[in-house]
Design an enzyme around this catalytic site. Structure first.
Site, PDB file in Angstrom:
ATOM      1  N   PHE A  23       0.807  -1.464  -0.194  1.00  0.00           N
ATOM      2  CA  PHE A  23       0.229   0.102  -0.163  1.00  0.00           C
ATOM      3  C   PHE A  23       0.678   0.977   0.025  1.00  0.00           C
ATOM      4  O   PHE A  23       1.168   1.955   1.216  1.00  0.00           O
ATOM      5  CB  PHE A  23      -0.877   0.003   1.139  1.00  0.00           C
ATOM      6  CG  PHE A  23      -1.652  -1.467   1.637  1.00  0.00           C
ATOM      7  CD1 PHE A  23      -3.141  -1.414   0.697  1.00  0.00           C
ATOM      8  CD2 PHE A  23      -0.802  -2.343   2.492  1.00  0.00           C
ATOM      9  CE1 PHE A  23      -3.468  -2.908   0.930  1.00  0.00           C
ATOM     10  CE2 PHE A  23      -1.989  -3.465   2.679  1.00  0.00           C
ATOM     11  CZ  PHE A  23      -3.033  -3.706   2.089  1.00  0.00           C
ATOM     12  N   GLY A  49       5.267  -0.462  10.032  1.00  0.00           N
ATOM     13  CA  GLY A  49       3.927  -1.341   9.560  1.00  0.00           C
ATOM     14  C   GLY A  49       4.301  -1.996   8.503  1.00  0.00           C
ATOM     15  O   GLY A  49       5.197  -1.091   7.316  1.00  0.00           O
ATOM     16  N   SER A  55       7.027  -0.359   1.026  1.00  0.00           N
ATOM     17  CA  SER A  55       8.037   0.920   1.499  1.00  0.00           C
ATOM     18  C   SER A  55       9.442   0.046   1.626  1.00  0.00           C
ATOM     19  O   SER A  55      10.515   1.157   1.890  1.00  0.00           O
ATOM     20  CB  SER A  55       7.378   1.198   2.509  1.00  0.00           C
ATOM     21  OG  SER A  55       6.562   0.290   3.717  1.00  0.00           O
ATOM     22  N   GLY A  78      -1.315  -8.447  10.770  1.00  0.00           N
ATOM     23  CA  GLY A  78      -2.551  -7.344   9.855  1.00  0.00           C
ATOM     24  C   GLY A  78      -2.795  -6.779  10.299  1.00  0.00           C
ATOM     25  O   GLY A  78      -3.196  -6.334  11.737  1.00  0.00           O
ATOM     26  N   SER A 127       4.225  -3.596  17.437  1.00  0.00           N
ATOM     27  CA  SER A 127       5.249  -1.583  17.224  1.00  0.00           C
ATOM     28  C   SER A 127       5.155  -1.321  18.762  1.00  0.00           C
ATOM     29  O   SER A 127       6.827  -0.735  20.180  1.00  0.00           O
ATOM     30  CB  SER A 127       4.041  -1.059  16.692  1.00  0.00           C
ATOM     31  OG  SER A 127       5.001   0.622  16.878  1.00  0.00           O
ATOM     32  N   HIS A 147      -4.502   1.568  12.399  1.00  0.00           N
ATOM     33  CA  HIS A 147      -4.953   3.079  11.667  1.00  0.00           C
ATOM     34  C   HIS A 147      -6.072   3.281  12.727  1.00  0.00           C
ATOM     35  O   HIS A 147      -6.045   4.239  12.362  1.00  0.00           O
ATOM     36  CB  HIS A 147      -5.767   2.379  10.392  1.00  0.00           C
ATOM     37  CG  HIS A 147      -4.733   2.214   9.196  1.00  0.00           C
ATOM     38  ND1 HIS A 147      -5.096   2.172   8.823  1.00  0.00           N
ATOM     39  CD2 HIS A 147      -3.713   3.604   9.235  1.00  0.00           C
ATOM     40  CE1 HIS A 147      -3.752   2.356   7.368  1.00  0.00           C
ATOM     41  NE2 HIS A 147      -3.356   3.278   8.171  1.00  0.00           N
ATOM     42  N   HIS A 172       1.889   7.971   7.655  1.00  0.00           N
ATOM     43  CA  HIS A 172       1.543   7.603   6.365  1.00  0.00           C
ATOM     44  C   HIS A 172      -0.322   7.702   6.394  1.00  0.00           C
ATOM     45  O   HIS A 172      -0.457   7.391   7.664  1.00  0.00           O
ATOM     46  CB  HIS A 172       1.831   6.166   5.851  1.00  0.00           C
ATOM     47  CG  HIS A 172       1.504   5.847   4.379  1.00  0.00           C
ATOM     48  ND1 HIS A 172       0.510   4.882   4.003  1.00  0.00           N
ATOM     49  CD2 HIS A 172       1.289   6.676   3.184  1.00  0.00           C
ATOM     50  CE1 HIS A 172       0.682   5.038   3.077  1.00  0.00           C
ATOM     51  NE2 HIS A 172       0.826   6.300   2.655  1.00  0.00           N
ATOM     52  N   ASP A 173      -1.157   7.681   5.122  1.00  0.00           N
ATOM     53  CA  ASP A 173      -2.564   7.958   5.432  1.00  0.00           C
ATOM     54  C   ASP A 173      -2.357   8.528   6.637  1.00  0.00           C
ATOM     55  O   ASP A 173      -3.516   8.770   7.272  1.00  0.00           O
ATOM     56  CB  ASP A 173      -2.977   6.434   6.420  1.00  0.00           C
ATOM     57  CG  ASP A 173      -2.016   4.789   5.270  1.00  0.00           C
ATOM     58  OD1 ASP A 173      -2.820   5.159   4.152  1.00  0.00           O
ATOM     59  OD2 ASP A 173      -1.477   4.638   5.874  1.00  0.00           O
TER      60      ASP A 173
HETATM   61  N1  SAH Z   1       4.385   0.173   4.145  1.00  0.00           N
HETATM   62  C1  SAH Z   1       3.142  -1.118   4.265  1.00  0.00           C
HETATM   63  C2  SAH Z   1       2.299  -1.358   4.352  1.00  0.00           C
HETATM   64  C3  SAH Z   1       2.146  -1.971   5.858  1.00  0.00           C
HETATM   65  S1  SAH Z   1       0.262  -1.670   6.271  1.00  0.00           S
HETATM   66  C4  SAH Z   1       4.157  -1.211   1.937  1.00  0.00           C
HETATM   67  O1  SAH Z   1       4.365  -0.215   2.208  1.00  0.00           O
HETATM   68  O2  SAH Z   1       3.621  -1.709   2.045  1.00  0.00           O
HETATM   69  C5  SAH Z   1       0.143  -1.793   7.831  1.00  0.00           C
HETATM   70  C6  SAH Z   1       0.784  -2.792   8.786  1.00  0.00           C
HETATM   71  O3  SAH Z   1       1.095  -2.408   9.912  1.00  0.00           O
HETATM   72  C7  SAH Z   1       0.610  -4.518   8.586  1.00  0.00           C
HETATM   73  O4  SAH Z   1       1.001  -5.142   7.570  1.00  0.00           O
HETATM   74  C8  SAH Z   1       0.005  -4.536  10.302  1.00  0.00           C
HETATM   75  O5  SAH Z   1      -0.044  -6.415  10.667  1.00  0.00           O
HETATM   76  C9  SAH Z   1       0.586  -3.643  11.170  1.00  0.00           C
HETATM   77  N2  SAH Z   1       0.475  -3.176  12.455  1.00  0.00           N
HETATM   78  C10 SAH Z   1      -0.700  -2.318  12.423  1.00  0.00           C
HETATM   79  N3  SAH Z   1      -0.985  -2.997  13.691  1.00  0.00           N
HETATM   80  C11 SAH Z   1       0.119  -3.446  14.664  1.00  0.00           C
HETATM   81  C12 SAH Z   1       1.155  -3.043  15.414  1.00  0.00           C
HETATM   82  N4  SAH Z   1       0.173  -2.514  16.535  1.00  0.00           N
HETATM   83  N5  SAH Z   1       2.368  -3.552  15.660  1.00  0.00           N
HETATM   84  C13 SAH Z   1       2.627  -3.802  14.914  1.00  0.00           C
HETATM   85  N6  SAH Z   1       2.613  -4.021  13.779  1.00  0.00           N
HETATM   86  C14 SAH Z   1       0.941  -2.973  13.869  1.00  0.00           C
HETATM   87 MG    MG Z   2      -0.025   2.832   4.567  1.00  0.00          MG
END
Ligand code: SAH
Ligand code: MG
Length: 214
Positions: A23, A49, A55, A78, A127, A147, A172-173
Site C-alpha cells: 500500500f 508496518g 516500503s 495484519g 510496535s 490505523h 502515512h495515511d
Molecule cells: N508499509 C506497508 C504497509 C503497511 S500495512 C507497505 O508499504 O505496503 C500496516 C501493517 O501494520 C500491517 O502489516 C499490520 O500487521 C501492521 N500493524 C498493525 N498494528 C500493529 C502493531 N500494533 N504492531 C506492529 N505492527 C502492526
Molecule cells: Mg499506509
C-alpha cells in the site's frame, strides 16, 4: 536475487516484477525514498508496518547507499482491515491452520527477491512493545502501522522519543477529510504536533514529513 539501482523508478519496476503486494503509491514512495536517503547519512532507519515489504524495499535501498540498515517492525498479523471478512483481506496471506493472517513468509521472500536481505532487519513484534525497550537513536522513522487512533497515537508518541535531533519522521495515511480516508492517523499527528516541537516540512498524497523545529 538481483542487485537493483538505488533509484525510485528502478525499485518500483522490481517491485512490480516480483509482484510485491502493498500500500504505497509511487508518488509517495518517491518522496519517502528521497527523504530517507538524505536522513540515512545520519544513522539508521526504522519503519512501523512492514506488511509484505513494499516500503521496506525503498527504505532498505536508501539505507544501503549510506551503509546503514532499516529496522522494520510488524507483528505480521495484519491490521483491522486485513482480517478475514474485512475490506483489505488477502486470502494468500492467511494461515488457515491457525486461522490468522501471516505476512512474514511473503515478506522474507520479497526481501530476498529484491536483494535487500542484508540491510533490512525485520522485527516481529507489536510496535508499542518494542518502542518501550528501544534505545538506539533513529535518523528516520516511518509510521505506517495500525490505523486506530489509539494505535497511531501510541506509535507516534512512542517512537518520536528515539528520533535523532536532526532526524526526520514520516507518517502515512494522513487525510484532511473523511471522504479521502480515515481520520485517526490525522488525529495522532495533531497530538504529536501539539506535544512535540516538530513541524511539517513536506507532503505528498497521504504522506507527511516532519522535522524538529530549529
Ligand atoms: N508499509 C506497508 C504497509 C503497511 S500495512 C507497505 O508499504 O505496503 C500496516 C501493517 O501494520 C500491517 O502489516 C499490520 O500487521 C501492521 N500493524 C498493525 N498494528 C500493529 C502493531 N500494533 N504492531 C506492529 N505492527 C502492526
Ligand atoms: Mg499506509
Amino acid at each position: 536475487m538481483s542487485e537493483i539501482e538505488n533509484c525510485p523508478k528502478a525499485i518500483e519496476a522490481l517491485l512490480e516484477k516480483q509482484k510485491v503486494k502493498g500500500f504505497l503509491p509511487f508518488n509517495e514512495a518517491e518522496l519517502l525514498h528521497r527523504v530517507a536517503s538524505d536522513a540515512a547519512k545520519l544513522g539508521s532507519l526504522l519503519e512501523v508496518g512492514t506488511y509484505c515489504g513494499r516500503s521496506a524495499v525503498y527504505l532498505g535501498q536508501a539505507a544501503k547507499a549510506c551503509n546503514q540498515v532499516l529496522y522494520t517492525v510488524d507483528h505480521h498479523r495484519g491490521s483491522e482491515e486485513h482480517q478475514l471478512g474485512e475490506g483489505y483481506h488477502d486470502p494468500d496471506l492467511y494461515d488457515g491452520v491457525i486461522g490468522r493472517v501471516d505476512t512474514l513468509p511473503e515478506l522474507r521472500k520479497n526481501l530476498y527477491l529484491c536483494g535487500v536481505e542484508e540491510v533490512v532487519i525485520p522485527i516481529v513484534a507489536k510496535s508499542e512493545n518494542l518502542a518501550k525497550h528501544w534505545t538506539t537513536p533513529l535518523a528516520f522513522i516511518f509510521i505506517d502501522g495500525g490505523h486506530s487512533e489509539v494505535q497511531a497515537t501510541a506509535d507516534c508518541l512512542g517512537w518520536v522519543e528515539n528520533l535523532h535531533p536532526e532526524g526526520v519522521m514520516a507518517i502515512h495515511d494522513i487525510y484532511e477529510t473523511p471522504e479521502e480516508g480515515g481520520q485517526a492517523p490525522l488525529r495522532a499527528l495533531e497530538t504529536l504536533l501539539s506535544t512535540h516541537p516538530l513541524t511539517i516540512i513536506k507532503r505528498q498524497g497521504s504522506l507527511v514529513i516532519l522535522k524538529r523545529l530549529s
